[in-house]
Design a protein around this motif. Structure first.
Motif, PDB file in Angstrom:
ATOM      1  N   VAL A 223      71.808 -44.667 -20.740  1.00  0.00           N
ATOM      2  CA  VAL A 223      70.663 -45.128 -21.535  1.00  0.00           C
ATOM      3  C   VAL A 223      69.745 -46.003 -20.681  1.00  0.00           C
ATOM      4  O   VAL A 223      70.203 -46.754 -19.829  1.00  0.00           O
ATOM      5  CB  VAL A 223      71.126 -45.902 -22.797  1.00  0.00           C
ATOM      6  CG1 VAL A 223      72.036 -45.032 -23.652  1.00  0.00           C
ATOM      7  CG2 VAL A 223      71.822 -47.206 -22.439  1.00  0.00           C
ATOM      8  N   PRO A 224      68.434 -45.918 -20.932  1.00  0.00           N
ATOM      9  CA  PRO A 224      67.489 -46.710 -20.136  1.00  0.00           C
ATOM     10  C   PRO A 224      67.374 -48.154 -20.614  1.00  0.00           C
ATOM     11  O   PRO A 224      66.834 -48.986 -19.900  1.00  0.00           O
ATOM     12  CB  PRO A 224      66.161 -45.963 -20.340  1.00  0.00           C
ATOM     13  CG  PRO A 224      66.310 -45.267 -21.644  1.00  0.00           C
ATOM     14  CD  PRO A 224      67.764 -44.941 -21.805  1.00  0.00           C
TER      15      PRO A 224
ATOM     16  N   ILE B 291      77.057 -41.727 -22.557  1.00  0.00           N
ATOM     17  CA  ILE B 291      75.607 -41.506 -22.635  1.00  0.00           C
ATOM     18  C   ILE B 291      74.919 -42.551 -21.766  1.00  0.00           C
ATOM     19  O   ILE B 291      75.107 -43.752 -21.976  1.00  0.00           O
ATOM     20  CB  ILE B 291      75.111 -41.626 -24.094  1.00  0.00           C
ATOM     21  CG1 ILE B 291      75.874 -40.649 -25.001  1.00  0.00           C
ATOM     22  CG2 ILE B 291      73.611 -41.394 -24.177  1.00  0.00           C
ATOM     23  CD1 ILE B 291      75.551 -40.787 -26.490  1.00  0.00           C
TER      24      ILE B 291
ATOM     25  N   ALA C 257      69.728 -49.495 -27.185  1.00  0.00           N
ATOM     26  CA  ALA C 257      70.635 -48.413 -27.590  1.00  0.00           C
ATOM     27  C   ALA C 257      71.799 -48.961 -28.411  1.00  0.00           C
ATOM     28  O   ALA C 257      72.193 -48.371 -29.422  1.00  0.00           O
ATOM     29  CB  ALA C 257      71.152 -47.677 -26.348  1.00  0.00           C
TER      30      ALA C 257
ATOM     31  N   GLN D 194      70.570 -49.794 -31.832  1.00  0.00           N
ATOM     32  CA  GLN D 194      70.334 -48.586 -32.623  1.00  0.00           C
ATOM     33  C   GLN D 194      71.639 -48.030 -33.193  1.00  0.00           C
ATOM     34  O   GLN D 194      71.704 -47.628 -34.353  1.00  0.00           O
ATOM     35  CB  GLN D 194      69.653 -47.534 -31.744  1.00  0.00           C
ATOM     36  CG  GLN D 194      69.302 -46.271 -32.487  1.00  0.00           C
ATOM     37  CD  GLN D 194      68.707 -45.238 -31.549  1.00  0.00           C
ATOM     38  OE1 GLN D 194      69.270 -44.943 -30.505  1.00  0.00           O
ATOM     39  NE2 GLN D 194      67.567 -44.686 -31.929  1.00  0.00           N
ATOM     40  N   TYR D 195      72.676 -47.989 -32.359  1.00  0.00           N
ATOM     41  CA  TYR D 195      73.965 -47.485 -32.865  1.00  0.00           C
ATOM     42  C   TYR D 195      74.545 -48.408 -33.928  1.00  0.00           C
ATOM     43  O   TYR D 195      75.160 -47.960 -34.885  1.00  0.00           O
ATOM     44  CB  TYR D 195      74.948 -47.252 -31.704  1.00  0.00           C
ATOM     45  CG  TYR D 195      74.894 -45.810 -31.222  1.00  0.00           C
ATOM     46  CD1 TYR D 195      75.761 -44.850 -31.742  1.00  0.00           C
ATOM     47  CD2 TYR D 195      73.945 -45.394 -30.290  1.00  0.00           C
ATOM     48  CE1 TYR D 195      75.694 -43.528 -31.338  1.00  0.00           C
ATOM     49  CE2 TYR D 195      73.871 -44.072 -29.881  1.00  0.00           C
ATOM     50  CZ  TYR D 195      74.748 -43.135 -30.406  1.00  0.00           C
ATOM     51  OH  TYR D 195      74.673 -41.820 -30.015  1.00  0.00           O
ATOM     52  N   ARG D 196      74.320 -49.722 -33.759  1.00  0.00           N
ATOM     53  CA  ARG D 196      74.868 -50.669 -34.732  1.00  0.00           C
ATOM     54  C   ARG D 196      74.044 -50.660 -36.019  1.00  0.00           C
ATOM     55  O   ARG D 196      74.591 -50.515 -37.114  1.00  0.00           O
ATOM     56  CB  ARG D 196      74.872 -52.073 -34.112  1.00  0.00           C
ATOM     57  CG  ARG D 196      75.546 -53.124 -34.984  1.00  0.00           C
ATOM     58  CD  ARG D 196      75.526 -54.473 -34.270  1.00  0.00           C
ATOM     59  NE  ARG D 196      74.162 -54.834 -33.916  1.00  0.00           N
ATOM     60  CZ  ARG D 196      73.724 -55.108 -32.667  1.00  0.00           C
ATOM     61  NH1 ARG D 196      74.576 -55.123 -31.660  1.00  0.00           N
ATOM     62  NH2 ARG D 196      72.469 -55.405 -32.445  1.00  0.00           N
ATOM     63  N   ASP D 197      72.723 -50.781 -35.875  1.00  0.00           N
ATOM     64  CA  ASP D 197      71.896 -51.031 -37.059  1.00  0.00           C
ATOM     65  C   ASP D 197      71.412 -49.750 -37.730  1.00  0.00           C
ATOM     66  O   ASP D 197      71.411 -49.647 -38.947  1.00  0.00           O
ATOM     67  CB  ASP D 197      70.688 -51.900 -36.671  1.00  0.00           C
ATOM     68  CG  ASP D 197      71.135 -53.228 -36.052  1.00  0.00           C
ATOM     69  OD1 ASP D 197      72.235 -53.705 -36.409  1.00  0.00           O
ATOM     70  OD2 ASP D 197      70.387 -53.767 -35.214  1.00  0.00           O
ATOM     71  N   THR D 198      70.968 -48.780 -36.926  1.00  0.00           N
ATOM     72  CA  THR D 198      70.407 -47.558 -37.514  1.00  0.00           C
ATOM     73  C   THR D 198      71.506 -46.548 -37.824  1.00  0.00           C
ATOM     74  O   THR D 198      71.523 -45.934 -38.885  1.00  0.00           O
ATOM     75  CB  THR D 198      69.364 -46.943 -36.554  1.00  0.00           C
ATOM     76  OG1 THR D 198      68.349 -47.913 -36.309  1.00  0.00           O
ATOM     77  CG2 THR D 198      68.749 -45.699 -37.142  1.00  0.00           C
TER      78      THR D 198
END
Lengths: 134, 134
Positions: A12-13, A10, A18, A21-25
């Motif tokens: 990502v900008p 993926i 990013a 987000q993958y780690r925490d959310t």
């Protein structure tokens, strides 16, 4: 011929956002950023139980990800990678069936230190496919 | 929170040709087309050793795939699906972190008979993410 799905890549900008987000959310196992100078990308590997997600961010002016992000500023799925046992046999079978291999058709050493090839997305439902010999 | 990559879904303009290509050229295990009337798609499942590829083709006028193929006539990767243990807990955690859940936020029964939700691609690097409770 194709085996496991090795990864989904993926573009990502914002790599830091990013990865966070993958780690925490999303609560996934997220590695540290790795610069892959030869490939013009900084990569963050996300380890899922059965495969990997690779977050890609441009590194250097000639990065192959730069143009993708210009067309897709929010990011997007850049390619998927299938494993093969014998990349030259795979290439020859694909070419015999009329599929186009990108570049000069010779495998390069990919981000995991294994030989890889990319197939033309127009020949595969608009989907950029990487083949990696494992 | 997220577990296995359940599948990668690829929207294709010609389902028969795409299925034949995955079976004959890529040498994968390809199932028979299945009409999913509730989801507006005909699906072909491709079984890889560690995950699945789903080829999607529009079924009916209200198919969610139709607009995607108008924008991407050659096809393209439509979404990826991550497994979660508890879809309501996952949804609440995502919403608390500011991520948007598509539709009314209530899980629907997906193509595999399990509860699913879709997350807004703008909140996830331009990538449409399905969550499936397993």
């Amino acid at each position: 011929m194709i085996g496991r799905l090795n990864h989904v890549a993926i573009a990502v900008p914002d790599l830091e956002a990013a990865a966070a987000q993958y780690r925490d959310t999303l609560g996934a196992e997220v590695g540290a950023p790795q610069d892959e100078l030869d490939h013009g990308v900084t990569v963050v590997f996300i380890t899922l139980p059965n495969t990997k997600i690779e977050l890609l961010y441009p590194l250097g002016d000639a990065s192959p990800i730069r143009g993708f992000l210009e067309k897709n500023p929010a990011g997007g799925i850049h390619h998927i990678c299938y494993e093969v046992d014998d990349i030259l046999a795979a290439r020859d079978r694909l070419k015999a069936d009329g599929a186009r291999v990108l570049g000069d058709g010779e495998p390069r050493i990919g981000a995991h230190g294994k030989p890889v090839l990319f197939l033309h997305p127009k020949d595969f439902n608009g989907c950029l496919i990487e083949l990696e010999e494992v």
